[in-house]
Scaffold this motif. Structure first.
Motif, short mmCIF file in Angstrom:
data_model
loop_
_atom_site.label_atom_id
_atom_site.label_comp_id
_atom_site.label_asym_id
_atom_site.label_seq_id
_atom_site.Cartn_x
_atom_site.Cartn_y
_atom_site.Cartn_z
N ARG A 187 0.84 -1.21 0.00
CA ARG A 187 0.00 0.00 0.00
C ARG A 187 0.87 1.26 0.00
NH1 ARG A 187 -5.31 1.04 1.67
NH2 ARG A 187 -5.75 3.24 1.33
N ARG A 188 1.96 1.23 0.75
CA ARG A 188 2.84 2.39 0.80
C ARG A 188 3.46 2.68 -0.57
NH1 ARG A 188 8.36 2.79 4.48
NH2 ARG A 188 9.15 4.72 3.58
N GLY A 189 3.96 1.63 -1.23
CA GLY A 189 4.54 1.83 -2.55
C GLY A 189 3.51 2.29 -3.56
N PHE A 190 2.29 1.76 -3.45
CA PHE A 190 1.23 2.18 -4.36
C PHE A 190 0.90 3.65 -4.17
CE2 PHE A 190 -3.25 2.92 -5.32
CZ PHE A 190 -3.34 2.41 -6.61
N ASP A 191 0.77 4.08 -2.92
CA ASP A 191 0.43 5.47 -2.66
C ASP A 191 1.51 6.42 -3.19
OD1 ASP A 191 -1.93 4.75 -1.47
OD2 ASP A 191 -1.18 4.88 0.58
N GLN A 192 2.77 6.03 -3.08
CA GLN A 192 3.85 6.85 -3.62
C GLN A 192 3.74 6.96 -5.13
OE1 GLN A 192 7.28 4.78 -2.11
NE2 GLN A 192 7.34 5.94 -0.20
N ALA A 193 3.48 5.84 -5.80
CA ALA A 193 3.34 5.85 -7.25
C ALA A 193 2.11 6.63 -7.68
CB ALA A 193 3.28 4.42 -7.78
N LEU A 194 1.02 6.49 -6.93
CA LEU A 194 -0.21 7.22 -7.24
C LEU A 194 0.03 8.72 -7.18
CD1 LEU A 194 -3.26 7.33 -7.76
CD2 LEU A 194 -3.61 7.10 -5.29
N ASP A 195 0.73 9.16 -6.15
CA ASP A 195 1.03 10.58 -6.01
C ASP A 195 1.83 11.09 -7.20
OD1 ASP A 195 1.20 13.08 -4.30
OD2 ASP A 195 3.34 12.63 -4.48
N GLU A 196 2.81 10.31 -7.61
CA GLU A 196 3.66 10.73 -8.73
C GLU A 196 2.91 10.72 -10.05
OE1 GLU A 196 8.06 9.67 -10.59
OE2 GLU A 196 7.49 9.05 -8.57
N LEU A 197 2.13 9.67 -10.29
CA LEU A 197 1.39 9.58 -11.55
C LEU A 197 0.28 10.62 -11.64
CD1 LEU A 197 1.16 5.72 -12.07
CD2 LEU A 197 2.37 7.37 -13.50
N MET A 198 -0.34 10.93 -10.51
CA MET A 198 -1.36 11.98 -10.50
C MET A 198 -0.74 13.33 -10.83
SD MET A 198 -4.50 10.89 -9.76
CE MET A 198 -5.30 12.30 -9.00
N SER A 199 0.44 13.60 -10.27
CA SER A 199 1.13 14.86 -10.56
C SER A 199 1.48 14.95 -12.03
CB SER A 199 2.41 14.97 -9.71
OG SER A 199 2.10 15.02 -8.34
N GLU A 200 1.94 13.84 -12.60
CA GLU A 200 2.30 13.85 -14.02
C GLU A 200 1.07 14.01 -14.90
OE1 GLU A 200 4.46 10.94 -17.30
OE2 GLU A 200 4.92 10.73 -15.17
#
Length: 340
Positions: A187-200
């Motif tokens: 879940r932690r890794g997913f949330d980090q990736a989600l934050d980055e992909l949303m920003s992009e």
């Protein structure tokens, strides 16, 4: 986004920093490096070379402001250039320094580059930056009159040691984002990736779809056949999906019997078709899936709530199916419960 970065478990790249964290870290190092450069310049012998050192220091301070202001919106690849520019500034400072003491003091700033490289990038990329940085300052010190060879080699050893330690720490931090059972991101890794992909997606007006996947009747599998059987089901689902997903996808074990998926560049209907195709590859495991497409202005929580609503809709329609969130009314029960 590469599969190496986003963790479809095709590599063990130890990248733990989002672009936002990278921007803040790089801006901080540029600021401290530029400030240190001003201090070093103030102690240097007067002359044209001292002026050049001051200009280089001011360039670093301006870079700090620029990275701090816009860096969070950069693609990850652009940080290679920013770290490379830092190396070039420091090597140039070493070359133009008016005396050996100033040259050596400027060379020590390359430690910032070593830390950045191992914090920002995966093993081979970090090693490439380390080699370029150390080789650059070493060559610059060797052509500088008065800097002892022993001091240069000592600095090289210190920089290499810093790189090794930072790499190990980053690998340990990265492992905290991995689910030990399936090898997927947690879940932690997913949330980090989600934050980055949303920003992009917000930056480039890109397309992004999110998927939530539940293993139907998973509790009964555990109760009837034991937790080892349940673990085998989860691992089988993870193996099937990780090998069928396109490059750039982020597939994670969200928790318990729930998986989550991010598909950058893929609209909702296309993501729905992909999900249904992969679900059909293991008919012995019933999966309920909710798909949602990012809409301009959505927050990360809104996107995942939409996927969760689609998942609930799939469950109340009989499970074993995938549904696309269309923006209709919320079909959740008033108590917020979801069928299991």
């Amino acid at each position: 986004m590469s599969a190496e970065l986003l963790g479809v478990s095709r590599s063990a790249a130890p990248e733990v920093a989002t672009t936002r964290v990278m921007a803040r870290t790089l801006a901080t190092f540029y600021a401290f490096g530029g400030t240190a450069g001003v201090c070093i310049t103030s102690a240097a012998e007067p002359g044209n070379r001292r002026l050049v050192l001051l200009i280089l220091s001011l360039v670093a301070l301006l870079a700090a402001a620029g990275v701090g202001r816009w860096g969070a919106r950069w693609p990850r690849s652009l940080f290679h250039g920013a770290v490379g520019v830092a190396t070039a500034l420091i090597v140039t400072a070493v070359l133009v320094a008016p005396d050996p003491v100033t040259s050596f003091a400027a060379a020590t700033l390359i430690a910032f580059v070593v830390v950045d490289a191992h914090f920002f990038f995966s093993g081979r990329q970090a090693l490439a930056h380390l080699v370029v940085a150390v080789a650059g300052v070493t060559a610059a010190l060797l052509v500088s009159d008065g800097v002892p060879l022993g001091a240069t080699l000592g600095l090289d050893l210190v920089l290499t040691g810093i790189g090794i330690v930072i790499h190990r720490l980053v690998v340990l931090a990265s492992s905290a984002s991995i689910d030990p059972l399936t090898g997927l991101s947690n879940r932690r890794g997913f949330d980090q990736a989600l934050d980055e992909l949303m920003s992009e997606a917000a930056r480039v007006r890109g397309v992004l779809s999110a998927v939530l996947i539940d293993v139907d009747h998973f509790k009964s599998v555990n109760d009837t056949h034991g937790h080892e059987a349940g673990d085998r089901v989860l691992c089988r689902v993870a193996d099937v999906w990780r090998h069928e997903l396109p490059a750039g996808a982020m597939f994670a074990r969200h928790g318990g019997d729930e998986f989550s998926l991010l598909l950058p560049g893929m609209p909702g209907p296309e993501a729905l078709a992909l999900v249904r195709r992969i679900c059909a590859l293991h008919p012995d495991v019933s999966l309920s899936c909710g798909v949602a497409q990012y809409r301009s202005g959505d927050s990360a929580s809104q996107l995942m709530r939409s996927a969760d609503r689609a998942l609930y809709d799939a469950k109340i329609r009989g499970r074993g199916r995938a549904q696309l969130f269309t923006g209709g009314r919320n079909t959740r029960r008033s108590d917020g419960a979801v069928p299991v």
